[in-house]
Design an enzyme around this catalytic site. Sequence first.
Site, PDB file in Angstrom:
ATOM      1  N   ASP A  78       0.971  -1.113  -0.102  1.00 34.66           N
ATOM      2  CA  ASP A  78       0.028  -0.249   0.207  1.00 34.66           C
ATOM      3  C   ASP A  78       0.635   0.867   0.041  1.00 34.66           C
ATOM      4  OD1 ASP A  78      -2.163  -1.647  -0.290  1.00 34.66           O
ATOM      5  OD2 ASP A  78      -2.938  -0.594   2.082  1.00 34.66           O
ATOM      6  N   CYS A 119       1.029  -7.909   5.248  1.00 32.95           N
ATOM      7  CA  CYS A 119       0.706  -6.468   4.864  1.00 32.95           C
ATOM      8  C   CYS A 119      -0.920  -6.398   4.537  1.00 32.95           C
ATOM      9  CB  CYS A 119       1.164  -5.920   3.805  1.00 32.95           C
ATOM     10  SG  CYS A 119       2.886  -5.562   4.733  1.00 32.95           S
ATOM     11  N   ASP A 120      -1.582  -5.378   4.973  1.00 38.25           N
ATOM     12  CA  ASP A 120      -2.668  -4.928   4.687  1.00 38.25           C
ATOM     13  C   ASP A 120      -3.864  -5.757   4.149  1.00 38.25           C
ATOM     14  OD1 ASP A 120      -0.745  -2.585   4.398  1.00 38.25           O
ATOM     15  OD2 ASP A 120      -2.647  -1.548   4.597  1.00 38.25           O
ATOM     16  N   LYS A 121      -4.390  -6.188   2.757  1.00 43.46           N
ATOM     17  CA  LYS A 121      -5.131  -6.477   2.424  1.00 43.46           C
ATOM     18  C   LYS A 121      -4.584  -8.437   1.991  1.00 43.46           C
ATOM     19  CE  LYS A 121      -6.482  -2.149   1.898  1.00 43.46           C
ATOM     20  NZ  LYS A 121      -5.165  -2.085   2.264  1.00 43.46           N
ATOM     21  N   CYS A 191       5.017  -2.312   8.417  1.00 43.28           N
ATOM     22  CA  CYS A 191       5.331  -0.326   9.378  1.00 43.28           C
ATOM     23  C   CYS A 191       5.214  -0.477  10.243  1.00 43.28           C
ATOM     24  CB  CYS A 191       4.417   0.498   7.832  1.00 43.28           C
ATOM     25  SG  CYS A 191       5.155   0.313   6.689  1.00 43.28           S
ATOM     26  N   GLU A 442      -6.878   5.176  -0.390  1.00 39.13           N
ATOM     27  CA  GLU A 442      -6.664   5.297   1.116  1.00 39.13           C
ATOM     28  C   GLU A 442      -6.057   6.900   0.762  1.00 39.13           C
ATOM     29  OE1 GLU A 442      -5.419   1.220   3.391  1.00 39.13           O
ATOM     30  OE2 GLU A 442      -3.960   2.561   3.083  1.00 39.13           O
ATOM     31  N   SER A 468      -5.332   4.960   5.477  1.00 43.48           N
ATOM     32  CA  SER A 468      -4.540   4.162   5.553  1.00 43.48           C
ATOM     33  C   SER A 468      -4.244   4.167   6.966  1.00 43.48           C
ATOM     34  CB  SER A 468      -2.966   4.763   5.267  1.00 43.48           C
ATOM     35  OG  SER A 468      -2.168   4.318   6.527  1.00 43.48           O
TER      36      SER A 468
END
Length: 552
Positions: A78, A119-121, A191, A442, A468
């Site tokens: 992202d 990560c994320d998705k 992160c 985002e 985000s």
Amino acid sequence: MRSQNVTRGAERAPNRSLFYALGYTEEELARPLVGVISAYSEIVPGHQHLDKLARAVCDGVRVGGGTPILMPSIGVCDGIAMGHAGMKYSLPSRELIADSVETMAQAHQLDGLVLVPNCDKIVPGMLMGALRVDLPSVVCSGGPMLAGHIQGKASTLSKMFEAVGAFKAGLISEEELSERERGCCPGCGSCAGMYTANSMNCLCEALGVALPGNGTVPAVYAARTQLAKHAGMAVMRLIERGVTIRRIVTPAALRNALACDMALGCSTNSVLHLLAIANEAGCPMTLDVFNEVSANTPNLCHLAPAGPTHMEDLYHAGGVAAVQQELLKRNLLDGGLPTVTGKTIAENVAGCEIKDTKAIRPISQPYSETGGLQILWGNLAPNGCVVKRSAVAPEMLRHVGPARVYDGEEAAIAEIYEGTIRPGDVVVIRCEGPKGGPGMREMLNPTSALAGMGLDKSVALITDGRFSGASRGASIGHVSPEAAVGGAIALLRDGDVIEIDIPSASVHVRLSDEELAARRAAWVCPPPNVTGGWLGRYARLVSGAEQGAVMK
């Protein structure tokens, strides 16, 4: 075992011949076949080490008596996709990942799964796919990045995005900007703040589908490799006992996850993902439940971007388990629920305690008596919207100001960088919803620019897109219905007065029902931004944000 559909009997001799072509032995094919689905790539810092972690999972599966089979998954970074057309693909990639997990598990008749995202998705996407096929499954994430250090202060990606705003405003030099960009992300891992990736990795622990430590053990620690080996062993115990993932992800487990979400101060993206996960688990939730849980759950953590602590601090303070133990003191969790360890939630966290109150406050001294997220409703968002309340400055919890309306992120960020946004304004970015974006980009660049310019305590931002987990300030997203389907956000004009009252869970525009109706009658649906390819199909089939932006 399901895998006997491809490994047993004379009629499966052709199938077995292909396994032998891969180098598998007769002994290996007699054991349970476990898919180890890894999102390893060389484009995502959180995933660059997943090859090694997946091999450790495979070792654990073999120790447990199974045969591991390594398989790939895609994954979008992202941060790299942020601020341009590439971000349109981030949320839709969740659906592709879920589809691919379902496809690989069903096509090859696997007996169990270990999911290796970070990560994320990727985390919710894999979990959604596993829930569809309902096999014994364990999530083993890659772990958080350590915080960077710049001029003696801990820092991470959110500060880097804010530094751009500070540079544009003339508050820091080009040399300072360069120093920060080289120092904020020191190596592999998701992160280092409580952004979406770490939010979902922590919530996997809370759901019971990941081992304790999944959300917080740093990526570079040997304990992360050990965790991976134990995840491989754990899936074999689940297979032996016939415990599938839907036995663990239940309505009660989802409420446990919501309570941890509120206590930890997780990303607003967790709303989208928990709704989607609940849908795949066969127990859909509504947005009302988020406020119901938030009203009773104290916020115990202010990790970056809400505060100065990072994921490594949460780990050393006791991790998710210490937070769960605090919540159990007020019966805010169901401690009797099963987990992939074979023990209950309460058994998993027995003896855990807070080791550093700077990272985790005791439940007797919370940051607030209500949770980190708040769902808002009103004539501007009849179907709801969301804000990360724990990352909002106290003076912005209630705000009234004139709208500055932009169709798309690019138009908004250009004016923010030009310095035309004034204290008191409400920046409105529309046409960025699931359909209208498409893909619900985002808005980290705009929120970070405002924060970097020192406007996060005087300017609000409202969007039908999303944020985000690195965003902070009065950043209100997921406005539903979105502009592309004629939601009220599509009818706003510059100067319309918007009222935000986060404690009262409301967001309104000072327009009469008659005026809104007149504007709606004159409204013309904009042409779709994208018509071809995967995104065109996604735009036609995706639901609203209030349903988790899932594919119909």
